[in-house]
Design an enzyme around this catalytic site. Structure first.
Site, mmCIF file in Angstrom:
data_model
loop_
_atom_site.group_PDB
_atom_site.id
_atom_site.type_symbol
_atom_site.label_atom_id
_atom_site.label_comp_id
_atom_site.label_asym_id
_atom_site.label_seq_id
_atom_site.Cartn_x
_atom_site.Cartn_y
_atom_site.Cartn_z
ATOM 1 N N CYS A 132 0.861 -1.183 0.000
ATOM 2 C CA CYS A 132 0.000 0.000 0.000
ATOM 3 C C CYS A 132 0.893 1.228 0.000
ATOM 4 C CB CYS A 132 -0.913 0.013 1.217
ATOM 5 S SG CYS A 132 -2.173 1.310 1.091
ATOM 6 N N LYS A 167 -12.181 -4.869 3.013
ATOM 7 C CA LYS A 167 -11.523 -4.003 3.998
ATOM 8 C C LYS A 167 -12.398 -2.773 4.198
ATOM 9 C CE LYS A 167 -7.359 -1.282 4.840
ATOM 10 N NZ LYS A 167 -5.988 -0.967 4.420
ATOM 11 N N GLU A 186 -16.860 -7.851 -3.453
ATOM 12 C CA GLU A 186 -15.414 -7.596 -3.387
ATOM 13 C C GLU A 186 -14.631 -8.910 -3.338
ATOM 14 O OE1 GLU A 186 -13.443 -5.113 -3.602
ATOM 15 O OE2 GLU A 186 -14.513 -3.273 -3.103
ATOM 16 N N LYS A 244 -11.284 -7.607 7.022
ATOM 17 C CA LYS A 244 -10.634 -6.696 7.959
ATOM 18 C C LYS A 244 -11.511 -5.504 8.244
ATOM 19 C CE LYS A 244 -6.734 -3.615 8.104
ATOM 20 N NZ LYS A 244 -5.831 -2.843 7.315
#
Ligand code: PBG
Length: 331
Positions: A126, A201, A239, A254
Protein backbone atom coordinates in the site's frame (compact mmCIF):
# COMPACT_ATOMS: atom_id res chain seq x y z
CA UNK A 1 -51.05 -21.01 35.10
CA UNK A 2 -50.54 -24.13 33.00
CA UNK A 3 -50.33 -27.20 35.16
CA UNK A 4 -47.80 -28.87 32.89
CA UNK A 5 -44.14 -27.93 32.46
CA UNK A 6 -43.21 -26.89 28.93
CA UNK A 7 -41.98 -29.74 26.74
CA UNK A 8 -38.56 -31.08 27.65
CA UNK A 9 -37.36 -34.51 26.64
CA UNK A 10 -35.25 -35.68 29.58
CA UNK A 11 -33.20 -37.92 27.30
CA UNK A 12 -31.76 -34.81 25.61
CA UNK A 13 -29.32 -33.42 28.12
CA UNK A 14 -26.69 -31.22 26.45
CA UNK A 15 -24.84 -30.70 29.72
CA UNK A 16 -24.06 -34.43 29.82
CA UNK A 17 -21.08 -33.98 27.49
CA UNK A 18 -19.74 -30.86 29.19
CA UNK A 19 -19.10 -32.47 32.56
CA UNK A 20 -15.31 -32.79 32.50
CA UNK A 21 -12.31 -31.20 30.81
CA UNK A 22 -11.74 -34.53 29.05
CA UNK A 23 -15.21 -34.55 27.51
CA UNK A 24 -14.96 -30.90 26.59
CA UNK A 25 -11.58 -31.38 24.95
CA UNK A 26 -12.88 -34.44 23.12
CA UNK A 27 -15.84 -32.64 21.64
CA UNK A 28 -14.44 -29.21 20.83
CA UNK A 29 -15.39 -28.36 17.25
CA UNK A 30 -12.92 -25.57 16.55
CA UNK A 31 -9.34 -25.00 17.53
CA UNK A 32 -6.75 -22.32 16.98
CA UNK A 33 -3.71 -23.52 15.07
CA UNK A 34 -0.46 -21.80 16.00
CA UNK A 35 0.71 -22.34 12.41
CA UNK A 36 -2.30 -20.37 11.21
CA UNK A 37 -1.35 -17.21 13.11
CA UNK A 38 0.42 -14.41 11.26
CA UNK A 39 2.45 -11.87 13.21
CA UNK A 40 2.59 -8.26 11.92
CA UNK A 41 5.93 -6.45 12.18
CA UNK A 42 6.68 -2.74 11.76
CA UNK A 43 10.08 -1.99 10.28
CA UNK A 44 11.87 1.34 10.27
CA UNK A 45 15.22 2.92 9.52
CA UNK A 46 18.13 3.27 11.92
CA UNK A 47 20.48 1.01 13.83
CA UNK A 48 19.55 -0.86 16.99
CA UNK A 49 16.19 0.92 17.19
CA UNK A 50 13.37 -0.71 19.12
CA UNK A 51 10.77 2.01 19.42
CA UNK A 52 7.65 1.03 21.39
CA UNK A 53 4.26 1.94 19.91
CA UNK A 54 2.38 3.85 22.58
CA UNK A 55 -1.15 2.69 21.82
CA UNK A 56 -0.08 -0.92 21.22
CA UNK A 57 1.71 -2.13 24.36
CA UNK A 58 4.15 -4.94 23.54
CA UNK A 59 4.56 -3.88 19.88
CA UNK A 60 7.50 -1.90 18.52
CA UNK A 61 8.93 -0.42 15.39
CA UNK A 62 12.19 -2.27 14.75
CA UNK A 63 15.17 -1.30 12.66
CA UNK A 64 16.27 -3.84 10.05
CA UNK A 65 19.35 -4.97 12.00
CA UNK A 66 17.13 -6.21 14.85
CA UNK A 67 15.02 -8.41 12.60
CA UNK A 68 17.31 -11.45 12.61
CA UNK A 69 16.88 -11.82 16.38
CA UNK A 70 13.20 -11.03 16.08
CA UNK A 71 12.77 -13.72 13.41
CA UNK A 72 14.42 -16.29 15.67
CA UNK A 73 12.19 -15.27 18.56
CA UNK A 74 9.13 -15.66 16.36
CA UNK A 75 10.24 -19.14 15.27
CA UNK A 76 10.98 -20.10 18.87
CA UNK A 77 7.42 -19.16 19.82
CA UNK A 78 6.24 -21.69 17.23
CA UNK A 79 5.04 -19.15 14.68
CA UNK A 80 5.96 -19.41 11.05
CA UNK A 81 4.56 -16.36 9.27
CA UNK A 82 5.03 -12.61 9.46
CA UNK A 83 3.37 -9.67 7.70
CA UNK A 84 5.68 -6.70 7.19
CA UNK A 85 4.78 -3.01 7.25
CA UNK A 86 7.35 -0.40 6.30
CA UNK A 87 7.66 3.01 7.89
CA UNK A 88 9.07 5.30 5.23
CA UNK A 89 11.39 8.19 6.09
CA UNK A 90 10.77 9.96 2.81
CA UNK A 91 7.33 10.69 1.52
CA UNK A 92 6.31 12.34 -1.73
CA UNK A 93 3.34 12.62 -4.09
CA UNK A 94 4.19 9.45 -6.01
CA UNK A 95 5.03 7.03 -3.21
CA UNK A 96 8.58 7.17 -4.55
CA UNK A 97 10.37 4.84 -2.15
CA UNK A 98 7.77 2.09 -2.25
CA UNK A 99 9.40 0.02 -5.01
CA UNK A 100 13.04 0.83 -4.16
CA UNK A 101 15.04 -2.44 -4.16
CA UNK A 102 16.93 -1.03 -1.17
CA UNK A 103 13.83 0.31 0.56
CA UNK A 104 13.02 -0.49 4.15
CA UNK A 105 10.67 -3.41 3.47
CA UNK A 106 12.86 -4.89 0.74
CA UNK A 107 15.87 -4.90 3.12
CA UNK A 108 13.73 -6.30 5.91
CA UNK A 109 12.61 -9.21 3.72
CA UNK A 110 16.22 -10.11 2.86
CA UNK A 111 17.29 -9.85 6.51
CA UNK A 112 14.50 -12.12 7.74
CA UNK A 113 14.93 -14.64 4.94
CA UNK A 114 18.64 -14.96 5.65
CA UNK A 115 18.08 -15.37 9.41
CA UNK A 116 15.10 -17.73 9.18
CA UNK A 117 14.60 -18.97 5.61
CA UNK A 118 11.68 -21.19 6.60
CA UNK A 119 9.64 -18.24 7.87
CA UNK A 120 6.82 -17.31 5.47
CA UNK A 121 7.27 -13.62 4.71
CA UNK A 122 4.20 -11.64 3.68
CA UNK A 123 4.24 -7.93 2.94
CA UNK A 124 1.62 -5.21 3.01
CA UNK A 125 1.41 -3.49 -0.37
CA UNK A 126 0.00 0.00 0.00
CA UNK A 127 1.21 3.51 -0.70
CA UNK A 128 -0.21 5.39 2.31
CA UNK A 129 3.04 5.23 4.33
CA UNK A 130 5.01 6.55 1.32
CA UNK A 131 2.70 9.39 0.33
CA UNK A 132 3.05 12.89 1.76
CA UNK A 133 -0.77 13.15 1.87
CA UNK A 134 -1.20 9.72 3.53
CA UNK A 135 -3.75 8.39 1.03
CA UNK A 136 -3.46 4.90 -0.43
CA UNK A 137 -3.00 6.02 -4.04
CA UNK A 138 -2.06 8.83 -6.40
CA UNK A 139 -4.18 11.95 -6.14
CA UNK A 140 -5.73 13.78 -9.04
CA UNK A 141 -7.88 16.84 -8.35
CA UNK A 142 -7.98 15.94 -4.66
CA UNK A 143 -9.28 12.41 -5.23
CA UNK A 144 -7.52 9.05 -5.39
CA UNK A 145 -7.02 8.02 -9.02
CA UNK A 146 -7.68 4.29 -9.12
CA UNK A 147 -6.17 3.31 -12.44
CA UNK A 148 -3.08 5.53 -12.13
CA UNK A 149 -2.36 3.85 -8.78
CA UNK A 150 -2.39 0.26 -10.07
CA UNK A 151 1.05 0.26 -11.75
CA UNK A 152 2.65 1.66 -8.57
CA UNK A 153 1.11 -1.09 -6.46
CA UNK A 154 2.25 -3.70 -8.97
CA UNK A 155 5.81 -2.32 -9.00
CA UNK A 156 5.89 -2.33 -5.20
CA UNK A 157 4.70 -5.94 -5.09
CA UNK A 158 7.27 -7.01 -7.70
CA UNK A 159 10.08 -5.39 -5.68
CA UNK A 160 8.94 -7.22 -2.53
CA UNK A 161 8.78 -10.51 -4.40
CA UNK A 162 12.22 -9.95 -5.91
CA UNK A 163 13.56 -9.37 -2.40
CA UNK A 164 12.16 -12.76 -1.40
CA UNK A 165 8.60 -12.22 -0.15
CA UNK A 166 6.48 -15.37 -0.37
CA UNK A 167 3.15 -13.57 -0.37
CA UNK A 168 2.21 -9.96 -1.18
CA UNK A 169 -0.88 -8.45 0.40
CA UNK A 170 -2.37 -5.41 -1.34
CA UNK A 171 -4.39 -3.29 1.08
CA UNK A 172 -5.07 -0.12 -0.91
CA UNK A 173 -8.64 -1.12 -1.89
CA UNK A 174 -8.17 -0.03 -5.51
CA UNK A 175 -10.44 -1.79 -7.98
CA UNK A 176 -8.46 -4.24 -10.09
CA UNK A 177 -5.45 -4.33 -7.77
CA UNK A 178 -5.28 -8.12 -7.62
CA UNK A 179 -5.27 -8.46 -11.42
CA UNK A 180 -2.65 -5.70 -11.68
CA UNK A 181 -0.36 -7.43 -9.16
CA UNK A 182 -0.82 -10.88 -10.70
CA UNK A 183 0.03 -9.55 -14.13
CA UNK A 184 3.03 -7.57 -12.86
CA UNK A 185 4.38 -10.56 -10.94
CA UNK A 186 3.88 -12.99 -13.80
CA UNK A 187 5.50 -10.66 -16.32
CA UNK A 188 8.51 -10.42 -14.02
CA UNK A 189 8.69 -14.23 -13.90
CA UNK A 190 7.44 -14.30 -10.30
CA UNK A 191 4.69 -16.81 -10.92
CA UNK A 192 5.22 -18.49 -7.54
CA UNK A 193 4.59 -15.39 -5.42
CA UNK A 194 1.18 -15.60 -3.75
CA UNK A 195 -1.36 -12.83 -3.27
CA UNK A 196 -3.33 -12.38 -0.07
CA UNK A 197 -6.09 -9.92 -0.97
CA UNK A 198 -7.39 -7.45 1.56
CA UNK A 199 -10.68 -8.26 -0.14
CA UNK A 200 -13.28 -6.86 2.25
CA UNK A 201 -11.52 -4.00 4.00
CA UNK A 202 -13.77 -1.53 5.76
CA UNK A 203 -13.24 2.17 6.45
CA UNK A 204 -12.80 1.56 10.16
CA UNK A 205 -12.07 3.49 13.34
CA UNK A 206 -10.31 0.33 14.54
CA UNK A 207 -7.18 1.27 12.50
CA UNK A 208 -6.37 4.29 14.67
CA UNK A 209 -3.39 2.85 16.60
CA UNK A 210 -1.89 1.39 13.41
CA UNK A 211 -1.91 4.76 11.68
CA UNK A 212 -0.03 6.24 14.62
CA UNK A 213 2.45 3.34 14.44
CA UNK A 214 3.00 3.55 10.69
CA UNK A 215 2.66 7.30 10.30
CA UNK A 216 0.10 6.66 7.58
CA UNK A 217 -2.93 8.73 8.60
CA UNK A 218 -4.48 10.70 5.73
CA UNK A 219 -3.51 14.37 5.99
CA UNK A 220 -6.94 15.46 4.78
CA UNK A 221 -10.28 13.72 4.42
CA UNK A 222 -10.66 10.02 5.09
CA UNK A 223 -10.53 6.69 3.25
CA UNK A 224 -14.26 6.25 2.72
CA UNK A 225 -14.06 6.68 -1.06
CA UNK A 226 -12.00 3.49 -1.36
CA UNK A 227 -12.46 1.43 1.81
CA UNK A 228 -15.88 -0.11 2.41
CA UNK A 229 -18.86 1.24 4.31
CA UNK A 230 -19.32 -0.67 7.60
CA UNK A 231 -23.00 -1.17 6.83
CA UNK A 232 -22.41 -3.35 3.79
CA UNK A 233 -22.31 -7.14 3.61
CA UNK A 234 -23.54 -7.89 0.09
CA UNK A 235 -20.91 -5.52 -1.27
CA UNK A 236 -18.26 -7.44 0.71
CA UNK A 237 -19.30 -10.59 -1.11
CA UNK A 238 -18.88 -8.78 -4.45
CA UNK A 239 -15.41 -7.60 -3.39
CA UNK A 240 -14.42 -11.12 -2.34
CA UNK A 241 -15.70 -12.77 -5.52
CA UNK A 242 -14.04 -10.12 -7.65
CA UNK A 243 -10.67 -10.75 -5.96
CA UNK A 244 -11.09 -14.51 -6.37
CA UNK A 245 -11.73 -13.98 -10.08
CA UNK A 246 -8.71 -11.69 -10.41
CA UNK A 247 -6.43 -14.41 -9.07
CA UNK A 248 -6.17 -13.99 -5.29
CA UNK A 249 -4.70 -16.96 -3.41
CA UNK A 250 -6.08 -15.97 0.00
CA UNK A 251 -8.93 -13.56 0.76
CA UNK A 252 -8.94 -11.43 3.88
CA UNK A 253 -11.63 -9.73 5.92
CA UNK A 254 -10.63 -6.70 7.96
CA UNK A 255 -11.30 -5.74 10.74
CA UNK A 256 -12.29 -9.05 12.34
CA UNK A 257 -14.09 -8.68 15.65
CA UNK A 258 -16.96 -6.47 14.53
CA UNK A 259 -17.14 -8.23 11.14
CA UNK A 260 -17.63 -11.91 12.01
CA UNK A 261 -20.62 -12.12 9.68
CA UNK A 262 -18.36 -11.05 6.82
CA UNK A 263 -15.83 -13.77 7.73
CA UNK A 264 -18.67 -16.29 7.67
CA UNK A 265 -19.89 -14.97 4.30
CA UNK A 266 -16.36 -15.22 2.87
CA UNK A 267 -16.13 -18.83 4.06
CA UNK A 268 -19.41 -19.65 2.35
CA UNK A 269 -18.82 -17.99 -1.02
CA UNK A 270 -15.33 -19.28 -1.79
CA UNK A 271 -13.16 -22.33 -1.21
CA UNK A 272 -10.05 -20.16 -1.01
CA UNK A 273 -8.36 -19.82 2.38
CA UNK A 274 -9.93 -17.00 4.40
CA UNK A 275 -7.83 -14.74 6.62
CA UNK A 276 -9.17 -12.48 9.38
CA UNK A 277 -7.20 -9.39 10.39
CA UNK A 278 -7.51 -8.79 14.14
CA UNK A 279 -6.53 -5.13 13.78
CA UNK A 280 -4.68 -2.62 15.93
CA UNK A 281 -7.72 -1.08 17.65
CA UNK A 282 -8.97 -4.53 18.65
CA UNK A 283 -5.56 -5.24 20.18
CA UNK A 284 -5.35 -1.89 21.96
CA UNK A 285 -8.76 -2.33 23.58
CA UNK A 286 -7.73 -5.69 25.02
CA UNK A 287 -4.39 -4.35 26.26
CA UNK A 288 -6.00 -1.29 27.86
CA UNK A 289 -8.62 -3.32 29.71
CA UNK A 290 -6.02 -5.90 30.77
CA UNK A 291 -3.75 -3.16 32.14
CA UNK A 292 -6.65 -2.03 34.33
CA UNK A 293 -7.19 -5.58 35.55
CA UNK A 294 -10.71 -5.53 34.11
CA UNK A 295 -10.41 -8.68 32.01
CA UNK A 296 -8.50 -11.96 31.97
CA UNK A 297 -6.33 -11.21 28.93
CA UNK A 298 -5.22 -14.74 28.18
CA UNK A 299 -8.72 -16.20 28.32
CA UNK A 300 -10.18 -13.33 26.35
CA UNK A 301 -7.60 -13.50 23.57
CA UNK A 302 -7.90 -17.28 23.17
CA UNK A 303 -11.69 -17.01 23.15
CA UNK A 304 -11.55 -14.31 20.47
CA UNK A 305 -9.13 -16.24 18.27
CA UNK A 306 -11.26 -19.39 18.60
CA UNK A 307 -14.28 -17.35 17.56
CA UNK A 308 -12.57 -16.08 14.40
CA UNK A 309 -11.91 -19.70 13.51
CA UNK A 310 -15.51 -20.68 14.29
CA UNK A 311 -16.75 -17.84 12.08
CA UNK A 312 -14.75 -19.37 9.22
CA UNK A 313 -11.23 -17.94 9.27
CA UNK A 314 -8.40 -20.30 8.37
CA UNK A 315 -5.70 -17.74 9.10
CA UNK A 316 -5.58 -14.96 11.69
CA UNK A 317 -3.33 -11.94 11.48
CA UNK A 318 -2.90 -10.76 15.05
CA UNK A 319 -0.58 -8.69 17.22
CA UNK A 320 -1.35 -11.23 19.98
CA UNK A 321 0.32 -13.99 17.91
CA UNK A 322 3.48 -14.40 19.98
CA UNK A 323 1.72 -14.52 23.33
CA UNK A 324 -1.09 -16.67 21.95
CA UNK A 325 1.44 -19.15 20.53
CA UNK A 326 3.07 -19.45 23.95
CA UNK A 327 -0.28 -19.95 25.66
CA UNK A 328 -1.37 -22.55 23.11
CA UNK A 329 1.85 -24.56 23.23
CA UNK A 330 2.33 -24.13 26.95
CA UNK A 331 5.91 -22.89 26.44
C1 PBG B 1 -2.57 0.28 4.93
C2 PBG B 1 -3.05 -0.55 6.08
C3 PBG B 1 -3.79 -0.17 7.22
C4 PBG B 1 -3.87 -1.30 8.03
C5 PBG B 1 -3.24 -2.35 7.35
N1 PBG B 1 -2.75 -1.86 6.15
C6 PBG B 1 -4.30 1.16 7.64
C7 PBG B 1 -5.36 1.81 6.88
O1 PBG B 1 -5.92 1.29 5.92
O2 PBG B 1 -5.63 2.98 7.23
C8 PBG B 1 -4.52 -1.39 9.39
C9 PBG B 1 -4.01 -2.47 10.28
C10 PBG B 1 -4.37 -2.35 11.72
O3 PBG B 1 -5.12 -1.45 12.15
O4 PBG B 1 -3.88 -3.19 12.49
N2 PBG B 1 -3.52 0.80 4.10
Amino acid sequence: MPDQAPPFDPSHRLRRMRRSPGLRNLLRETEVRVEGLIYPLFVRSGQGVNEPIGAMPGQSRLSVDLLADQAKEIRAAGLQSVLLFGIADEKDALGGGSADPDGIVQRAIREIKSAAPELVVMTDVCLCAYMEHGHCGILRDGAVDNDATLPLLAAMAVSHAQAGADVVAPSAMMDGQIAALRQGLDQAGLTDTGIMAYAAKYASAFYGPFREAAGSAPQFGDRRSYQMDPGNLREAVREILSDVEQGADIVMVKPALAYMDVIRAAREVTDLPVAAYNVSGEYSMVKAAAAQGWIDERALVLETLTSFRRAGADLIITYHAKEAARWLTGS
